[in-house]
Design an enzyme around this catalytic site. Structure first.
Site, PDB file in Angstrom:
ATOM      1  CG  ASP A 353      -3.043   5.432  -6.455  1.00  0.00           C
ATOM      2  OD1 ASP A 353      -1.972   5.813  -5.926  1.00  0.00           O
ATOM      3  OD2 ASP A 353      -3.748   4.523  -5.953  1.00  0.00           O
ATOM      4  CE  LYS A 417      -8.194   7.110   5.639  1.00  0.00           C
ATOM      5  NZ  LYS A 417      -8.447   6.476   4.344  1.00  0.00           N
ATOM      6  CB  SER A 439     -11.844   0.125   8.036  1.00  0.00           C
ATOM      7  OG  SER A 439     -10.513   0.168   7.648  1.00  0.00           O
ATOM      8  CG  HIS A 460     -16.618   0.910   6.534  1.00  0.00           C
ATOM      9  ND1 HIS A 460     -16.891   0.148   7.641  1.00  0.00           N
ATOM     10  CD2 HIS A 460     -15.466   0.410   6.020  1.00  0.00           C
ATOM     11  CE1 HIS A 460     -15.942  -0.756   7.786  1.00  0.00           C
ATOM     12  NE2 HIS A 460     -15.077  -0.621   6.816  1.00  0.00           N
ATOM     13  CG  ASN A 510     -14.401  -3.010  11.194  1.00  0.00           C
ATOM     14  OD1 ASN A 510     -14.620  -4.120  10.732  1.00  0.00           O
ATOM     15  ND2 ASN A 510     -13.873  -2.029  10.482  1.00  0.00           N
TER      16      ASN A 510
END
Ligand code: NAD
Length: 727
Positions: A353, A417, A439, A460, A510
């Site tokens: 992170d 990203k 997502s 995902h 989704n």
């Protein structure tokens, strides 16, 4: 014989060994059952045989009935199923009686089941017909009757015998929830009779056979004066159980699972009559369940196709790509969960992170889950230490050296990203596959930041990662086969179920969930009672109503997605009415459960209290309310038509993935077998009629897609050939 063999020893004990040729686990087929019958007949008829041990030549006893056989039984019609089941009862009853004189209850030969490991379904129903069940103390073994999980119930006498052995109340978790137990727990519950050291199993079984008394060989229900443990339905104690059970099961299943209803009916009716009549009753209800299209749809999606996908039905033919060292970038909610499931599966993980604190917090998530496991006695302290030792939490990208797969789970921002992609590629070898857990952002767009777009893919996960079993793998425009194989092998390692879809806005899951939520919100804006909307969803077997679902995922996320979608679609954007509602809720600060205020009200601990009173002022309910079925059709077709369009567009390439993905990904009414399963149960022609009507009244989003219209014309289903009437 291919499935069962028999051998007689010098002391007159016959050992019948179940060892299906060419399979790692015994499953019962019709042919296998016939072989068992022949060997039992021979053992009972042979005066040299004093008793029988029924065991397995494999490390487990049996995985159950071959569900492919069960799924096809419907084709033979109800009478054939009933006759077949009654024949099976006959064989098991013969084992149970074992040559006993029904008047004197004497003369039976002892038959003992010796279970070396797992014994499921018919693999337990068969032992339940024996005089004693002895299991090896094998901690990996699972014992139980999981039939209800795939939409049927134990129909080879297991239902009737278990209830008579334990009482309805004690049998309930095993029958109604498919609860599985390790041998020691199964013994404690009374499911089996004895647990011994694995190496002593056969010796102990033989000892029991040679020392069994006549009374050991008479089942309680065959003896005079039998009373059902816990009481029969018209005794005061039993009455409480039976009255409560119906309501409880209905509450949990909303009445949409035919197997649960039929099981209860078989138990209740069976409890009122003698044992052999109870078996007939069980057979009737079992037949009705098998004839119900829901059961074959559930077996198909929840077992046969799920397993096929897990075994790599759509895996490109590339050499083994098992992951050895995984890098996870972003140690937030998703990254931390991905690190945990991977380390738990034995994969070395580097968890990165932006700050050491954030990385450590991500690793602490694993520690918390493992501690919970220890509390529940599912995890040992050694296992916890082992799993944690596999996770390195750091900010240093150099630690990624040697990783063969990266999963990126940083903020949902293409710029962030892209930066991460470049940094990762600089730190990893040329063969490393890069996966993003985005997502909503199209994979092919994100891949532009990569030097190796053929090694760039979407993996995902769903939240919470440790609980959700589906993983959606997304192939970008340039994604190569090795990346797909890598993703699939990774999903197999962490023991989840994969679907592979092509790249498009919102991928598959989704894409279908959003129209469902939107349809619910639209109805609210039209003046449909919010309780009607929510209850309609639950009553058709959806786990959460659309308004509850938005509250759970948060209204600000909905706002964010709406803005991004509108920006991408321009004038074609169809959801203004929906946006007006969620933007208004967001302005009011009612952001969902996390804000303890949304479409529902919450207490200060976040417990849901009920629909928010203020909704009635914002969206006054209309005088005329639609009927329940219409609301349900709107909610179901909103998702299902999107699934059909995903298939038409080539996002889905396999209806099996569409169905399994819908059930595991967002809990789409499992009783239906999934969106395509539901359309087949309904029939394409009827579906087209219903949608055409909805389209006229509510708009073109319900216009039946061409694929569905074509099926309606040809009389075919998604899974089925043309019906005779249409041919
Ligand atoms: P989150 O905010 O909980 O975690 C993101 C983490 O990434 C944070 O810890 C942040 O510090 C870290 N991060 C940000 N920039 C970084 C950088 N440059 N380098 C290293 N670390 C950085 O978010 P989340 O809910 O875990 O979501 C992560 C991703 O997963 C998003 O793309 C999201 O769309 C996707 N996703 C989320 C869900 C969900 O239900 N939350 C489900 C599926 C996919």
């Amino acid at each position: 014989m291919t499935d069962f063999t028999s051998a007689l020893d010098a002391d007159g004990v016959a050992t019948i060994t179940w060892d299906v040729a060419g399979k790692s686990m015994n499953v019962m087929s019709l042919e296998g059952f016939a072989q068992l019958n022949t060997l039992i007949d021979a053992a009972l008829a042979d005066p040299a045989v004093k008793g029988v041990i029924l065991t397995s030549g494999k490390k487990d006893f049996a995985g159950g009935m071959d569900l492919n056989v069960i799924a096809r039984m419907r084709e033979g019609g109800a009478q054939a199923i009933f006759d077949g089941v009654m024949q099976m009862h006959g064989v098991l009853r013969k084992i149970e009686r074992a040559g006993m004189d029904p008047k004197t209850l004497k003369g039976a030969k002892p038959i003992v089941a010796a279970l070396p490991g797992t014994a499921l379904g018919i693999g337990l129903e068969l032992p339940l017909a024996c005089h004693r069940i002895i299991a090896a103390d094998n901690p990996k073994a699972k014992i139980g009757l999981p039939e209800i999980m795939v939409g049927i119930f134990p129909g080879a006498g297991g239902t009737t015998r278990l209830v008579r052995k334990m009482g309805a109340m004690m049998a309930a978790p095993f029958l109604l929830e498919g609860k599985l137990s390790a041998p020691a727990a199964a013994k404690a519950a009374g499911l089996i009779d004895e647990v011994v050291a694995p190496e002593a199993l056969l010796a102990r079984a033989k000892e029991w056979v040679l020392s069994a008394k006549e009374t050991d060989l008479v089942k309680p229900w065959d003896a005079k004066g039998y009373k059902m443990p816990g009481g029969a339905p018209y005794q005061p104690a039993g009455f409480m159980t039976f009255v409560g059970a119906g309501a409880m099961v209905h509450g949990k299943t909303q009445g949409v699972y035919p197997a649960a209803k039929a099981l209860l009916a078989a138990v209740y009716e069976g409890a009122l009559v003698p044992f052999d009549t109870a078996l007939r009753i069980e057979a009737r209800h079992f037949t009705s369940v098998l004839m119900n299209p829901s059961s074959s749809a559930m077996i198909r999606s929840l077992f046969i196709n799920k397993e096929a996908l897990e075994k790599g039905a759509n895996r490109p033919k590339v050499e083994d790509q098992s992951v050895r060292k995984l890098g996870v970038i972003g140690a937030g909610m998703m990254g931390a969960g991905i690190a945990y499931v991977s380390a738990n599966a034995g994969i070395e993980v580097v968890l990165i992170d932006a700050t050491q604190d954030a990385a450590d917090r991500g690793r602490a998530h694993s520690e918390a889950l493992l501690d919970k496991g220890i509390q529940r006695r599912k995890v040992t302290a050694e296992k916890k230490a082992e799993v944690l030792a596999r996770i390195t939490a750091t900010t240093d990208y150099a630690a990624l050296a040697g990783c063969d797969l990266i999963v990126e789970a940083v903020f949902e921002d293409p710029k962030v990203k892209a930066e991460v992609t470049a940094k990762v590629e600089a730190a990893t070898g040329p063969d490393c596959i890069f996966a993003t857990n985005t997502s909503t952002l199209p994979i092919s767009g994100l891949a532009k930041a990569s030097q190796r777009p053929d090694q760039f893919i979407g993996i995902h996960f769903f939240s919470p990662v440790d609980k959700m079993m589906l993983v959606e793998i997304i192939r970008g425009a340039q994604t190569g086969d090795r990346a797909v194989a890598k993703a699939l092998d990774f999903v197999r390692q962490i023991r989840k179920t994969p679907i592979v879809v092509n790249d498009a806005r919102f991928f598959y899951a989704n894409r279908c969930i959003i129209p469902y939520i939107n349809e619910g919100i639209r109805m609210l804006a039209e003046g449909v009672e919010p309780a009607l909307i929510e209850n309609a969803a639950r009553l058709v077997g959806l786990p959460l109503g659309p308004l509850q679902l938005v509250d759970e995922t948060s209204i600000d996320l909905g706002v964010k997605i709406a803005k991004a979608t509108r920006a991408a679609m321009g004038d074609a954007y169809p959801d203004d009415a929906v946006d007006a509602v969620i933007f208004r809720m967001a302005d009011l600060g009612r952001l969902g459960r996390k804000a303890q205020a949304g479409f529902y009200s919450y207490d200060d601990k976040g417990n849901r209290l009920g629909l928010w009173d203020g909704l009635a002022d914002l969206y006054p309910t209309a005088d005329a309310q639609p009927d329940l079925t219409e609301v349900q059709h709107r909610l179901l077709f909103a998702q299902v038509l999107e699934a059909v369009r995903a298939l038409e567009d080539g996002v889905l390439t396999d209806i099996r993935e569409g169905d399994v993905g819908a059930i595991l990904g967002w809990g789409f009414a499992p009783w239906s077998g999934g969106p395509f399963g539901w359309l087949d149960i309904l029939g394409a022609a009827r579906a087209v009629d219903l949608c055409t009507n909805l389209a006229t009244r509510f708009g073109p989003r319900f216009t039946p897609p061409k694929l569905l219209q074509d099926l309606a014309h040809s009389g075919r289903g998604f899974y089925t050939a043309p019906t005779a009437a249409a041919a």
